[in-house]
Design a protein around this motif. Structure first.
Motif, PDB file in Angstrom:
ATOM      1  N   GLN A 249     -32.931-101.072  75.400  1.00 16.10           N
ATOM      2  CA  GLN A 249     -32.507 -99.814  76.025  1.00 16.10           C
ATOM      3  C   GLN A 249     -31.018 -99.574  75.788  1.00 16.10           C
ATOM      4  O   GLN A 249     -30.612 -98.447  75.499  1.00 16.10           O
ATOM      5  N   ASN A 250     -30.184-100.625  75.888  1.00 11.01           N
ATOM      6  CA  ASN A 250     -28.754-100.479  75.634  1.00 11.01           C
ATOM      7  C   ASN A 250     -28.504-100.032  74.195  1.00 11.01           C
ATOM      8  O   ASN A 250     -27.659 -99.166  73.932  1.00 11.01           O
ATOM      9  N   ALA A 251     -29.224-100.623  73.254  1.00 14.13           N
ATOM     10  CA  ALA A 251     -29.063-100.272  71.839  1.00 14.13           C
ATOM     11  C   ALA A 251     -29.522 -98.839  71.582  1.00 14.13           C
ATOM     12  O   ALA A 251     -28.882 -98.096  70.832  1.00 14.13           O
ATOM     13  N   ALA A 252     -30.635 -98.434  72.212  1.00 17.67           N
ATOM     14  CA  ALA A 252     -31.128 -97.062  72.046  1.00 17.67           C
ATOM     15  C   ALA A 252     -30.139 -96.068  72.656  1.00 17.67           C
ATOM     16  O   ALA A 252     -29.876 -95.009  72.072  1.00 17.67           O
ATOM     17  N   ASP A 253     -29.571 -96.409  73.812  1.00 14.76           N
ATOM     18  CA  ASP A 253     -28.554 -95.550  74.429  1.00 14.76           C
ATOM     19  C   ASP A 253     -27.364 -95.378  73.489  1.00 14.76           C
ATOM     20  O   ASP A 253     -26.855 -94.274  73.305  1.00 14.76           O
ATOM     21  N   ALA A 254     -26.905 -96.481  72.893  1.00 12.06           N
ATOM     22  CA  ALA A 254     -25.755 -96.429  71.986  1.00 12.06           C
ATOM     23  C   ALA A 254     -26.062 -95.566  70.765  1.00 12.06           C
ATOM     24  O   ALA A 254     -25.220 -94.778  70.326  1.00 12.06           O
ATOM     25  N   ALA A 255     -27.271 -95.697  70.215  1.00 12.51           N
ATOM     26  CA  ALA A 255     -27.657 -94.895  69.046  1.00 12.51           C
ATOM     27  C   ALA A 255     -27.638 -93.404  69.389  1.00 12.51           C
ATOM     28  O   ALA A 255     -27.182 -92.578  68.595  1.00 12.51           O
TER      29      ALA A 255
ATOM     30  N   LEU B 137     -24.500 -90.073  68.313  1.00 15.69           N
ATOM     31  CA  LEU B 137     -24.774 -88.777  67.690  1.00 15.69           C
ATOM     32  C   LEU B 137     -24.098 -87.615  68.427  1.00 15.69           C
ATOM     33  O   LEU B 137     -24.188 -86.464  67.987  1.00 15.69           O
ATOM     34  N   ALA B 138     -23.399 -87.899  69.528  1.00 15.06           N
ATOM     35  CA  ALA B 138     -22.824 -86.841  70.375  1.00 15.06           C
ATOM     36  C   ALA B 138     -21.949 -85.834  69.624  1.00 15.06           C
ATOM     37  O   ALA B 138     -22.127 -84.626  69.811  1.00 15.06           O
TER      38      ALA B 138
ATOM     39  N   LEU C 204     -30.706 -84.981  62.951  1.00 13.73           N
ATOM     40  CA  LEU C 204     -30.219 -85.915  63.973  1.00 13.73           C
ATOM     41  C   LEU C 204     -31.373 -86.642  64.655  1.00 13.73           C
ATOM     42  O   LEU C 204     -31.285 -87.844  64.921  1.00 13.73           O
ATOM     43  N   ILE C 205     -32.454 -85.918  64.916  1.00 13.79           N
ATOM     44  CA  ILE C 205     -33.630 -86.553  65.520  1.00 13.79           C
ATOM     45  C   ILE C 205     -34.188 -87.611  64.575  1.00 13.79           C
ATOM     46  O   ILE C 205     -34.518 -88.725  64.995  1.00 13.79           O
ATOM     47  N   ASP C 206     -34.273 -87.293  63.291  1.00 10.86           N
ATOM     48  CA  ASP C 206     -34.762 -88.263  62.309  1.00 10.86           C
ATOM     49  C   ASP C 206     -33.858 -89.497  62.272  1.00 10.86           C
ATOM     50  O   ASP C 206     -34.345 -90.631  62.188  1.00 10.86           O
ATOM     51  N   ARG C 207     -32.533 -89.285  62.320  1.00  8.73           N
ATOM     52  CA  ARG C 207     -31.599 -90.413  62.307  1.00  8.73           C
ATOM     53  C   ARG C 207     -31.741 -91.257  63.566  1.00  8.73           C
ATOM     54  O   ARG C 207     -31.680 -92.488  63.512  1.00  8.73           O
ATOM     55  N   LEU C 208     -31.955 -90.609  64.720  1.00 12.80           N
ATOM     56  CA  LEU C 208     -32.137 -91.353  65.964  1.00 12.80           C
ATOM     57  C   LEU C 208     -33.419 -92.181  65.924  1.00 12.80           C
ATOM     58  O   LEU C 208     -33.422 -93.357  66.296  1.00 12.80           O
ATOM     59  N   VAL C 209     -34.491 -91.591  65.435  1.00 18.08           N
ATOM     60  CA  VAL C 209     -35.763 -92.320  65.318  1.00 18.08           C
ATOM     61  C   VAL C 209     -35.596 -93.509  64.370  1.00 18.08           C
ATOM     62  O   VAL C 209     -36.036 -94.629  64.681  1.00 18.08           O
ATOM     63  N   ALA C 210     -34.926 -93.309  63.244  1.00 12.16           N
ATOM     64  CA  ALA C 210     -34.711 -94.404  62.294  1.00 12.16           C
ATOM     65  C   ALA C 210     -33.853 -95.508  62.907  1.00 12.16           C
ATOM     66  O   ALA C 210     -34.139 -96.692  62.734  1.00 12.16           O
ATOM     67  N   ALA C 211     -32.821 -95.131  63.650  1.00  9.67           N
ATOM     68  CA  ALA C 211     -31.929 -96.125  64.266  1.00  9.67           C
ATOM     69  C   ALA C 211     -32.651 -96.919  65.351  1.00  9.67           C
ATOM     70  O   ALA C 211     -32.512 -98.136  65.430  1.00  9.67           O
ATOM     71  N   THR C 212     -33.448 -96.248  66.162  1.00  6.30           N
ATOM     72  CA  THR C 212     -34.118 -96.947  67.265  1.00  6.30           C
ATOM     73  C   THR C 212     -35.336 -97.728  66.770  1.00  6.30           C
ATOM     74  O   THR C 212     -35.746 -98.682  67.421  1.00  6.30           O
TER      75      THR C 212
END
Length: 130
Positions: free
Chosen positions: A65-71, A75-76, A117-125
């Motif tokens: 969860q911490n890693a997903a929050d950081a990802a 992107l902010a 950005l959504i694609d990048r977030l999905v890839a990161a998480t």
């Protein structure tokens, strides 16, 4: 026709908010993936774990969860750009043909950037070990 500003530096200066310029990224595991870095800084600008953060008192606690929050937080600055384009589109006169073309262009750009950005977030998480 002069378009409203979509420059986040101008917008944030208007409201008087200090901020760290993007782009932001996260670092490598084991703890960097829960920290947010800016190219403009030499150290982490934020973290999603540690003492006095969400009641967590153990500095080495870095959950998925911490890693997903950081990802997501990383992107902010780019999300602000998307929101500024949408805000600019909403402020234009919807009756004018010229404005309608500008509104369409702004919304199209914003939606394409948001999708990326959504694609990048999905890839990161997806890389985060659960």
């Amino acid at each position: 026709m002069k378009l409203p500003s979509t420059d986040q530096a101008v917008e944030l200066e208007i409201i008087g908010t200090p901020w760290t310029p993007g782009p932001w990224t996260t670092g490598p595991a084991p703890h960097g993936h829960c920290r947010i870095y800016s190219e403009a800084e030499t150290h982490a600008i934020a973290r999603t774990y540690g003492p006095e953060l969400n009641g967590i008192g153990i500095c080495s606690l870095t959950s998925p969860q911490n890693a997903a929050d950081a990802a997501l937080i990383a992107l902010a600055p780019e999300m602000v750009n998307v929101m500024l384009k949408l805000k600019a589109a909403l402020t234009l006169d919807q009756e004018s043909t010229e404005s309608c073309k500008a509104i369409t262009a702004l919304i199209t750009d914003a939606m394409c950037e948001a999708s990326e950005l959504i694609d990048r977030l999905v890839a990161a998480t997806a890389k985060i070990k659960h």
